[in-house]
Scaffold this active site. Structure first.
Site, PDB file in Angstrom:
ATOM      1  CB  VAL B 104      -0.985   0.006   1.194  1.00  0.00           C
ATOM      2  CG1 VAL B 104      -1.878  -1.231   1.152  1.00  0.00           C
ATOM      3  CG2 VAL B 104      -0.275   0.096   2.543  1.00  0.00           C
ATOM      4  CE  LYS B 105       6.114   0.648  -3.307  1.00  0.00           C
ATOM      5  NZ  LYS B 105       5.434  -0.610  -3.697  1.00  0.00           N
TER       6      LYS B 105
END
Lengths: 317, 317
Positions: B104-105
């Protein structure tokens, strides 16, 4: 869309964006009761409470401001149901004529950034049809992965005439940990030159944005925190055509007089965000007289005070 | 969860994570037809096609691998409907005993990172009830905002015994643009010392992870691209207790022999991701014989080849 943002700012006389970052603790009790009665103490109930809160605030302030900035994390915390309300909020604010800046801080390697870009700003091809995803007007982008992580967003901005704000110098206390580190440049005659990472990123913002200009400003803007006015001064000069989104007004510490150097001589070039200061105004001593029932009127009063503070500071500049 | 990841790696003999990053162009025609017949050429139809694709792949490879890494951008591009399938994929993989790494960074200022952290790894309080959001086992985190943007994730990891992988040196071609820039350190007797930004971030990963250890590795790991084996060698030594998530195998260029230095002497410490190379194997010449109908068997064959390539390289080390 940068042109529409500027038009909206001129119309309202308020270079202000209201941060729709609704924590459940900001939502007045009577709205929570109403939402939980309908959907229970569930993610759907929480999301509904947030929606009721957002709608009443937007209804009370949309005529005063050019733009809103929903922070997607505050919706994502409630899973799918939260994101449904994020989408509903984006759509509703656009119907009200507001420019919507999705504060999503996405960024990845090229093909993945492309997916984020089309999902938030562009269109996605499904068989023979073209569909839209979240469809914000602007989003925020994290630059840590470099040009090939940012350019897919720029490409979609060009196609859709939308925009991005790239994180350059963020408003939080430890933003300097990496962003302020001195980057060693090629040595000149007098030894080693260096400058902070945020300036290196700022220079890239100029490069990325050079090729996609609205009438007077680029589709590619920057985020620079109100809490760092000195850095803002430097970055303003470095990126003359980049609109600067300035978070950190009010609750995080910045005030109008600290922010004048984020603006260009044309009185434009910056838009100041306040989140808690607007949406949770009724919880502050100054606006307590409105009470929780009239929370959205407190928000309206806070927007007016913020507008006047910034206008006064710009006049005195 | 880091202990479970290590257990799973030992059981399967495969330090491999399958990247579930389904672009619609990877999904075989017959699945798209099936999904569009049911839901039309809509976001829901696209998401359903992705789900059918994911499920068949997972059913064919779950016994061979310890973990999967769905890339949320590939779901987010289909809006809410895509995210519903992201959630379904996370849940399904967990039911199959796989460790799920949500790619998901995310990363933001403190209070906002907290919302991401509880939404993806933790629990959210709704009235008197406690609810779960996406509920992955690990997620990836962007460090650009510094410690106060990362620590809320670390806090939730401790509470939930889950984990994060912090982006240190990413696999993309322009990752060096900022990550490789030389940071000027305090001058010593021999002039100015300097080292690349990714080392400065790596050092922070050690610091953030020191206080939340599983049996042998920390809950706080790092992302270092397979495409940068030399940097991987340095970072491996710098962060001895950090598990390294290594994207970029196969399609992006890395091969088993390039990756041995990402592992510690105990044969652990790294998990290698392949996305396209596994999920779109049937589109490669090598596995074309399976045909689009048997795409998931091609994925199985690709996993076995990857496992053997890495095992061979580790034996030869």
């Amino acid at each position: 869309m940068i042109n529409k943002l500027i038009d909206n700012i001129r119309k309202t006389g308020a270079p202000i964006v209201a941060g729709l970052d609704p924590m459940l603790k900001y939502v007045p009790e009577h709205l929570k009761v109403q939402a939980f009665e309908e959907y229970g103490e569930t993610m759907k109930g929480a999301a509904e409470a947030v929606w009721l809160f957002n709608k009443e605030i937007v209804d009370n302030i949309y005529d005063l401001i050019p733009a809103v900035k929903p922070q997607i994390a505050m919706y994502e915390q409630f899973g799918i149901e939260g994101l449904v309300v994020y989408q509903r909020t984006v759509n509703y604010c656009k119907e009200k004529g507001l420019v919507v800046i999705g504060d999503v801080k996405r960024g990845d390697i090229g093909s993945t950034s492309e997916a984020y870009a089309i999902g938030h700003l562009g269109k996605v091809q499904v068989g023979s049809k073209v569909c839209k995803g979240f469809d914000e007007d602007f989003i925020t982008v994290n630059p840590y992965l470099g040009s090939d992580g940012v350019k897919p967003f720029v490409k979609v901005c060009k196609e859709e005439k939308k925009g991005i704000f790239v994180l350059v110098k963020t408003s939080n206390p430890s933003s300097g940990e990496f962003q302020d580190r001195l980057i060693q440049e090629a040595a000149d005659g007098n030894g080693t030159a260096s400058r902070p990472l945020y300036e290196v990123v700022g220079e890239k913002v100029v490069e990325w944005g050079a090729d996609c200009m609205g009438d007077s400003y680029s589709y590619v803007g920057a985020v620079v925190g109100a809490t760092y006015p000195e850095q803002g001064k430097v970055l303003r000069k470095m990126m003359p055509k980049a609109f600067i989104l300035v978070p950190g007004y009010g609750a995080q510490g910045g005030k109008g007089k600290d922010l004048v150097h984020f603006f260009n001589e044309d009185g434009l070039g910056a838009i100041i965000n306040s989140s808690r200061g607007i949406i949770a105004a009724y919880m502050q001593e100054e606006y307590a007289k409105y009470g929780a029932e009239h929370f959205a009127e407190a928000s309206r009063a806070a927007v007016i005070a913020m507008r006047d503070d910034i206008a006064g500071a710009l006049e005195a500049k």
